[in-house]
Design a protein around this motif. Structure first.
Motif, short mmCIF file in Angstrom:
data_model
loop_
_atom_site.label_atom_id
_atom_site.label_comp_id
_atom_site.label_asym_id
_atom_site.label_seq_id
_atom_site.Cartn_x
_atom_site.Cartn_y
_atom_site.Cartn_z
N GLN A 112 0.83 -1.20 0.00
CA GLN A 112 0.00 0.00 0.00
C GLN A 112 0.87 1.26 0.00
O GLN A 112 0.43 2.34 0.39
N TRP A 115 -0.63 3.94 -2.15
CA TRP A 115 -2.09 3.84 -2.20
C TRP A 115 -2.77 5.16 -1.86
O TRP A 115 -2.42 5.84 -0.89
N ARG A 117 -6.76 6.13 -1.38
CA ARG A 117 -8.17 5.73 -1.38
C ARG A 117 -9.01 6.75 -2.17
O ARG A 117 -9.92 6.37 -2.91
N ASP A 206 -7.38 -1.51 4.66
CA ASP A 206 -7.14 -0.15 4.20
C ASP A 206 -7.08 0.80 5.39
O ASP A 206 -8.10 1.11 6.00
N ASP A 209 -9.34 4.07 5.41
CA ASP A 209 -10.80 3.96 5.46
C ASP A 209 -11.33 4.53 6.77
O ASP A 209 -11.62 3.80 7.72
N HIS A 228 -9.28 -5.85 2.43
CA HIS A 228 -9.39 -5.87 0.97
C HIS A 228 -8.70 -7.09 0.38
O HIS A 228 -9.10 -7.59 -0.67
N ALA A 274 -13.34 -3.34 2.28
CA ALA A 274 -12.86 -1.95 2.30
C ALA A 274 -13.45 -1.11 1.18
O ALA A 274 -13.21 0.10 1.14
N ILE A 283 -11.24 -1.32 -5.55
CA ILE A 283 -9.98 -1.94 -5.13
C ILE A 283 -9.79 -3.28 -5.83
O ILE A 283 -8.78 -3.54 -6.46
#
Length: 695
Positions: A112, A115, A117, A206, A209, A228, A274, A283
């Protein structure tokens, strides 16, 4: 790395990426995809793939699986998927977005590092902000290790957060907040005496989140109930996740715990993912075929049914999804040597594809009847967020349940509520009213008073109301019905009488919990009076509010000593760890019933007195080698004189008195002395246990 590798058609199974010395087979399920592309990267943060592989329906699709074999591809290669398909409009139930990079749902390790979101929630290319998967060489030397087979009635569970257990500077471990850090604390767990650790979610989740207002405060998803990638250990708990060492580091932890004689139970989240609600991120499942994986509204497919309070609900009884869940659990047992699972909001998994409650949910029975999971402990949080409450009626026989009714009645009784003796007796005897009619056992009841969700034990007797302002939701989050009592002052105080009462109440809870039939579960940190300053929903608090402060081991050494000794007392008394329900009948070969009930006088329990807050009972030893127990719980405000039963040839010795200072509050058998009288004066708000000895 070379820019192009030769390709073959590949095989449907196994799903995910499978490494061999000759290459890697990739396979992914998508019933509705029309275009599928595999992208290969040098590293988790490479800007561009070194090879893009469009898959062809004619040669790379078998029924609903897309597959390709990449010859001579080495382990350590990072990858993602892209898919396109019909029905781009949200009311179709699909969220195919051809430019979105997707995480392989069967990936064994993910990163991640880059990453975002937010980017995954918006349309368009997220190639530079997406998660990545990595191909791993799955070899590992288990050194003969296998999952443990500790009988349920002998189990003592300890719920802990992998990160928070060692992230505080006082932990003094080499790698705080990791699987490796937890390994360094195994001697502490051994000394405590627990038999199993129950790990809050360790499947990849995640951390981003959280609600917007919470994120603005710099907070993140800490507990991990936002999974996830169900086959991958969480990269945030690894020392070198960018090297794809997830599985190795987690296996090292399991192997070390097993060597120390402790089992590992995983808290798993199969009720939601997630990807959240309609505006949530793409995702993996949503971009592969959310119409299959989630509960959708019957008339408007853009609406996700939410039985979990998290925006979506996994369609667990769809044949494909059920197979995914069961194969995932079998993987963690077979390849990771896990000893058990605790299922978050498990009742959501009892719902059919239209949201109806099924009498015999295929996925739950499939888990119970799986041969690979035969010796694996199964624990259900037997409710969901939409009002379905199945404590005592969860489908199946082997499933144990978090006994929320036990939690509530013990809290009410210790806090001083009246008129509870009948139900209290039922709860501490294993909740026969819930489990016996269905042919289930006391071991189906997971007894607890505190857990990660709610007040810690210290805070249970320090706060009447939740204090969650730090979460950024104006104190609206978290449960408002805590069944707590602040002992006269809200929050911290220096008043000696109140501090002493709070400490005694904590000991009362530990004593009752560890003297109850069923399987006890303790919350990590309670044994050293860890406080979250009245916050009963620390899901987003990855900081010192939630982290275990190891300085408290010294500051509250008396409470820690008491808990250790109570666990030892439980272990030396098989009569507390019965597999079958108590009957009240005289035991063959002994002149005493397996259990008999009393009040202040022998054989005169105060069942019909609505004001009574005193309950006593005598528990017979299983055999002649085990001492009988006489247990008294006085939650009234007065001292009480308790008559003791007379058992021929034996005398009572004080083992536990929670009102006494340490070390007199709990006495080991070798230091006990006969009372020499047939009564005992028990202080208010006190639990007493006596053991009898031959003379």
């Amino acid at each position: 790395m070379q820019q192009h590798y030769k390709l073959r058609h590949g095989q449907t199974y196994p799903l995910g990426s499978k490494f061999t010395l000759k290459g890697v087979n990739f396979s992914i399920f998508s019933r509705y995809a029309e275009e599928v592309e595999l992208l290969l990267f040098d590293s988790s943060d490479s800007d561009e793939p070194f090879q893009s592989i469009p898959l062809k329906k004619e040669i790379n699709r078998t029924f609903f699986s897309w597959h390709v074999y990449v010859s001579k591809l080495p382990a350590g290669t990072w990858y993602s998927w892209r898919m396109d398909g019909p029905g781009h409009a949200r009311d179709s139930g699909f969220r195919f977005e051809k430019n979105k990079h997707l995480v392989d749902p069967w990936a064994r390790a993910v990163s991640q590092k880059r990453w975002s979101r937010k980017a995954a929630c918006q349309p368009g290319d997220n190639s530079r902000t997406s998660m990545r998967c990595v191909v791993i060489d799955d070899k590992y030397d288990w050194e003969g290790d296998t999952p443990l087979a500790i009988r349920s009635e002998k189990s003592i569970i300890y719920e802990l957060h992998v990160g928070g257990f060692t992230r505080h500077p006082s932990s003094k471990v080499t790698h705080p907040g990791t699987f490796s850090g937890l390994i360094e604390k195994i001697p502490y767990l051994q000394d405590l005496g627990i038999t199993h650790v129950e790990l809050l979610p360790v499947m990849a989740f995640d951390e981003q989140d959280v609600p917007d207002n919470t994120a603005k405060l710099g907070l993140k998803n800490y507990w991990g109930y936002s999974t996830h990638s169900f086959f991958s250990p969480h990269p945030g708990y690894c020392v070198t996740p960018e090297q794809g060492t997830h599985a190795q580091e987690f296996r090292d932890l399991v192997k070390a715990l097993h060597k120390a004689g402790m089992g590992v139970i995983m808290d798993v989240v199969f009720n939601h993912t997630a990807e959240a609600g309609a505006d949530g991120p793409v995702i993996n499942f949503r971009g592969i075929g959310g119409k299959t994986f989630y509960h959708l509204d019957q008339y408007d497919k853009s609406i996700l049914r939410d039985y979990t309070g998290c925006g979506n609900t996994v369609n667990a009884n769809h044949p494909l999804v059920a197979r995914f869940i069961i194969s995932c659990l079998e993987y963690w047992v077979r390849e990771m040597h896990i000893d058990g699972f605790r299922f978050d909001l498990a009742s959501a998994m009892a719902r059919g594809e239209s949201g109806e409650v099924l009498q015999d949910p295929p996925v739950l029975w499939g888990i119970e009847l799986s041969e690979q999971l035969l010796k694996t402990k199964l624990i259900a949080e037997a409710w969901d967020a939409a009002g379905l409450y199945q404590v005592g009626s969860f489908p199946g026989y082997r499933w144990a349940e978090w006994n929320g009714r036990y939690r509530d009645i013990i809290r009410q009784f210790v806090c001083g509520d009246k008129g509870l003796l009948n139900e209290l007796a039922t709860r501490i005897c294993g909740s026969s009213d819930l489990y016996e009619p269905q042919g289930r056992l006391p071991i189906n009841s997971i007894n607890f008073v505190t857990c990660h969700d709610g007040f810690t034990l210290h805070d249970l007797f320090s706060y009447n109301k939740k204090h969650n302002e730090a979460n950024g939701e104006n104190n609206r989050d978290g449960c408002s019905n805590n069944i707590s009592y602040n002992c006269g002052i809200e929050g911290n105080t220096n008043k000696a009488a109140i501090v002493a009462l709070r400490r005694k109440q904590a000991k009362n809870v530990f004593a009752i919990l560890l003297l109850s039939q069923g399987v006890p579960m303790l919350l990590a940190g309670d044994e050293i009076l860890h406080s979250q300053q009245g916050n009963n929903n620390c899901y987003c608090q990855d900081n010192e509010l939630s982290w275990i402060d190891w300085n408290m081991v010294t500051q509250n050494v008396d409470i820690l000593r008491f808990v250790k000794a109570m666990i030892a007392l439980r272990k030396r008394h098989p009569s507390i760890m019965r597999r079958r329900f108590l009957t009240g009948n005289v035991i063959e070969g002994k002149n005493i019933a397996d259990i008999s009930w009393h009040g202040t006088e022998i054989n005169k329990p105060l069942w019909n007195n609505p004001e009574a807050r005193i309950l006593a009972f005598t528990l017979a030893g299983i055999d002649h080698h085990e001492a009988d127990l006489h247990i008294v719980m006085n939650m009234s405000d007065e001292i009480a004189i308790i008559e003791l039963p007379t058992i021929k040839g034996k005398k009572w010795c004080l083992a536990v008195d929670t009102s006494l200072p340490s070390p007199q509050d709990i006495i080991s058998p070798q230091n006990q002395k006969p009372l020499g009288k047939n009564f005992y004066s028990i202080n208010s708000k006190t639990v007493v246990a006596l053991e009898n000895v031959n003379f």
